[in-house]
Design a protein around this motif. Structure first.
Motif, PDB file in Angstrom:
ATOM      1  N   LYS A 140       0.835  -1.196   0.000  1.00  0.00           N
ATOM      2  CA  LYS A 140       0.000   0.000   0.000  1.00  0.00           C
ATOM      3  C   LYS A 140       0.874   1.252   0.000  1.00  0.00           C
ATOM      4  O   LYS A 140       2.017   1.228   0.440  1.00  0.00           O
ATOM      5  CB  LYS A 140      -0.923   0.016   1.220  1.00  0.00           C
ATOM      6  N   THR A 197       0.318   7.275   1.155  1.00  0.00           N
ATOM      7  CA  THR A 197      -0.919   8.046   1.252  1.00  0.00           C
ATOM      8  C   THR A 197      -2.010   7.245   1.960  1.00  0.00           C
ATOM      9  O   THR A 197      -2.848   7.816   2.658  1.00  0.00           O
ATOM     10  CB  THR A 197      -1.407   8.468  -0.141  1.00  0.00           C
ATOM     11  N   ASP A 198      -2.004   5.919   1.794  1.00  0.00           N
ATOM     12  CA  ASP A 198      -2.968   5.075   2.516  1.00  0.00           C
ATOM     13  C   ASP A 198      -2.705   5.127   4.021  1.00  0.00           C
ATOM     14  O   ASP A 198      -3.637   5.100   4.832  1.00  0.00           O
ATOM     15  CB  ASP A 198      -2.883   3.624   2.030  1.00  0.00           C
ATOM     16  N   ALA A 212      -3.879   8.565   5.353  1.00  0.00           N
ATOM     17  CA  ALA A 212      -5.339   8.639   5.386  1.00  0.00           C
ATOM     18  C   ALA A 212      -5.948   7.608   6.323  1.00  0.00           C
ATOM     19  O   ALA A 212      -7.169   7.524   6.422  1.00  0.00           O
ATOM     20  CB  ALA A 212      -5.893   8.449   3.973  1.00  0.00           C
ATOM     21  N   ARG A 213      -5.102   6.823   6.992  1.00  0.00           N
ATOM     22  CA  ARG A 213      -5.519   5.791   7.948  1.00  0.00           C
ATOM     23  C   ARG A 213      -6.337   4.691   7.285  1.00  0.00           C
ATOM     24  O   ARG A 213      -7.164   4.038   7.934  1.00  0.00           O
ATOM     25  CB  ARG A 213      -6.311   6.391   9.124  1.00  0.00           C
ATOM     26  N   ARG A 214      -6.126   4.490   5.977  1.00  0.00           N
ATOM     27  CA  ARG A 214      -6.756   3.348   5.317  1.00  0.00           C
ATOM     28  C   ARG A 214      -6.042   2.054   5.677  1.00  0.00           C
ATOM     29  O   ARG A 214      -6.596   0.962   5.527  1.00  0.00           O
ATOM     30  CB  ARG A 214      -6.772   3.559   3.797  1.00  0.00           C
ATOM     31  N   VAL A 215      -4.788   2.165   6.114  1.00  0.00           N
ATOM     32  CA  VAL A 215      -4.064   1.055   6.718  1.00  0.00           C
ATOM     33  C   VAL A 215      -3.518   1.567   8.050  1.00  0.00           C
ATOM     34  O   VAL A 215      -3.158   2.731   8.174  1.00  0.00           O
ATOM     35  CB  VAL A 215      -2.913   0.534   5.826  1.00  0.00           C
ATOM     36  N   SER A 234       1.846  -3.327   5.215  1.00  0.00           N
ATOM     37  CA  SER A 234       1.589  -2.837   6.568  1.00  0.00           C
ATOM     38  C   SER A 234       1.655  -3.937   7.620  1.00  0.00           C
ATOM     39  O   SER A 234       1.757  -3.645   8.805  1.00  0.00           O
ATOM     40  CB  SER A 234       0.223  -2.150   6.632  1.00  0.00           C
ATOM     41  N   ASN A 259       3.052  10.994  11.080  1.00  0.00           N
ATOM     42  CA  ASN A 259       1.797  11.239  10.347  1.00  0.00           C
ATOM     43  C   ASN A 259       1.564  12.736  10.142  1.00  0.00           C
ATOM     44  O   ASN A 259       0.423  13.222  10.225  1.00  0.00           O
ATOM     45  CB  ASN A 259       0.612  10.610  11.076  1.00  0.00           C
TER      46      ASN A 259
END
Length: 443
Positions: free
Chosen positions: A103, A106-107, A110-113, A153, A213
């Motif tokens: 990933k 940017t993921d 954005a806390r997508r991972v 991750s 972050n």
């Protein structure tokens, strides 16, 4: 079907191997060209096809040199071969397809991972090592940024992409200057071209973003900007760069309620890491030639951070730091549950160079670089791991995963051989000889 410049099932030729390259589908596009999934004699690869205005003789020669040189290590999605299509002008290059488990940064932002501290510090170690290997070849990356690095991750493994912009150090000429938020201030101002020295600045920004972050220069000044245009970016990142945690100038400190990520995460990390970031964005800005943190230092620091991970009873990962021990022997409160953390077992390893301390958790492992600092970090092949005693769940030991025997010196003055596959109980004061390295169990 594709919807780009190349049509589905169109067949080109890989120039080095003379193999057929069949277009399958468009994957995506960027500032320099389009990327396609292709089939090369049964092998699934990716093809980056340049926009006509960027398919220059200079770019072609640069790619040819990169293909000939080969990658610094397996974590680079390196150009494999040049590709042309009959009756179609231009060219592209082949590279391996990126596995879906990787990933983007940017993921992460954005806390997508949501990776663990263990996987983040692993990724940091591998990134620093990758750019060390690249720079050791006399090359600079020129565009280290969140768009060109991908990571798993769960394991921390990394992939460094878009390597067609790699060039010899200080080669000048045409080419990308970088991504504004990652470019060294002297490059933003137009005072310098990309080099290994500017790569060091970009690497520090990338590591800061991954761990904190937040961007290291986005404090109160960024919070007051109404129009984030080119002039604002020139001011923040070029002419007036100021670290948000600069110890001598707090005018650009993070704004509470707006830039809380920086405030929260900064406090979680050990002082040695905060000191390195402070050096990177104070001395490293004032004195680009001598003040920046080298890749070797980042690699050691990221490894040291990984070795400091410890667990609270609630399961949250924290960092062991001796200065955070309370008079009662516990570690300061956990960031998640605010409870004291029992002091973990640790092993202090001494060979040549500085001693190395590794926290021994239920899932901890030792690797070759722990006992031989001259070995590059590789977290896939452990030489030892912590295991629970199958007959006494309250007892844990360090299991020998090597083919060689260890020698242990127990607190009662007795000596014990630890054969391959056997475990050494974790008891304070126990010493062990692993190859040429001496270790002592502490708590």
């Amino acid at each position: 079907m594709t919807s780009g410049r190349l049509a589905a099932n169109e067949v080109g030729t890989a120039l080095g191997s003379r193999r057929a390259c069949k277009v399958r589908r468009l994957i995506g596009s960027g500032g320099q060209g389009e990327v396609y999934a292709v089939d090369v004699d049964g092998d699934g690869l990716a093809l980056k096809w340049y926009y006509p205005q960027l398919a220059t003789p200079e770019q072609r020669e640069a790619l040819r040199a990169l293909v000939e040189t080969g990658p610094p290590n397996g974590r680079f999605l390196w150009p494999l071969d040049l590709v042309e299509f009959k009756n179609r002008p231009g060219f592209g290059y082949l590279m391996a397809l990126r596995d879906g488990r990787y990933k983007g940064i940017t993921d992460l932002l954005a806390r997508r991972v949501v990776p663990t501290f263990l996987s983040l510090s692993t990724a940091g170690t591998y990134l620093a090592d990758g750019f060390l290997q690249l720079h050791a070849r006399g090359l600079c990356y020129r565009d280290i940024s969140w768009g060109n690095v991908f990571f798993d991750s769960s394991t921390g493994d990394v992939l460094i992409c878009d390597n067609d912009n790699v060039a010899p150090n200080k080669s000048g000429g045409a080419g990308v200057l970088g991504t504004a938020k990652f470019m060294a201030p002297e490059v933003v101002r137009g005072d310098a071209k990309p080099s290994t020295q500017t790569d060091l600045y970009s690497l520090a920004v990338l590591l800061f973003l991954m761990l904190i972050n937040h961007h290291p220069l986005d404090g109160r000044r960024e919070a007051t900007i109404r129009c984030f245009d080119a002039a604002a970016m020139q001011h923040l990142y070029g002419t007036q760069p100021l670290f948000i945690f600069d110890p001598s100038d707090r005018s650009n400190a993070p704004e509470p309620g707006y830039q809380d990520n920086a405030l929260i995460y900064w406090a979680l990390y050990p002082q040695f890491l905060r000191d390195l970031f402070t050096r990177s964005f104070t001395n490293g800005i004032a004195d680009p030639e001598h003040g920046r943190v080298r890749e070797t230092t980042w690699r050691s620091a990221m490894g040291r951070l990984r070795d400091a991970v410890c667990y609270c009873r609630c399961g949250a990962q924290n960092f062991f730091e001796e200065s955070r021990l309370t008079p009662g022997g516990a570690l300061g409160p956990c960031w998640r549950c605010r409870s004291p953390i029992p002091a973990p077992f640790r092993i202090l390893l001494t060979d040549r160079g500085e001693p190395r301390e590794v926290v021994l958790n239920h899932d901890s492992k030792l690797f070759a670089h722990h006992v031989d600092p001259g070995v590059d970090p590789d977290f896939t092949r452990p030489i030892a791991e912590v295991r629970q005693n199958p007959t006494d769940p309250t007892t844990w030991g360090l299991c020998n995963l090597t083919a060689d025997q260890w020698t242990a010196f127990l607190p009662d003055q007795s000596i014990r051989a630890v054969k391959p596959g056997q475990s050494l109980a974790l008891r304070v004061g126990t010493k062990v000889q692993i190859a040429t390295c001496s270790g002592e169990i502490q708590r």
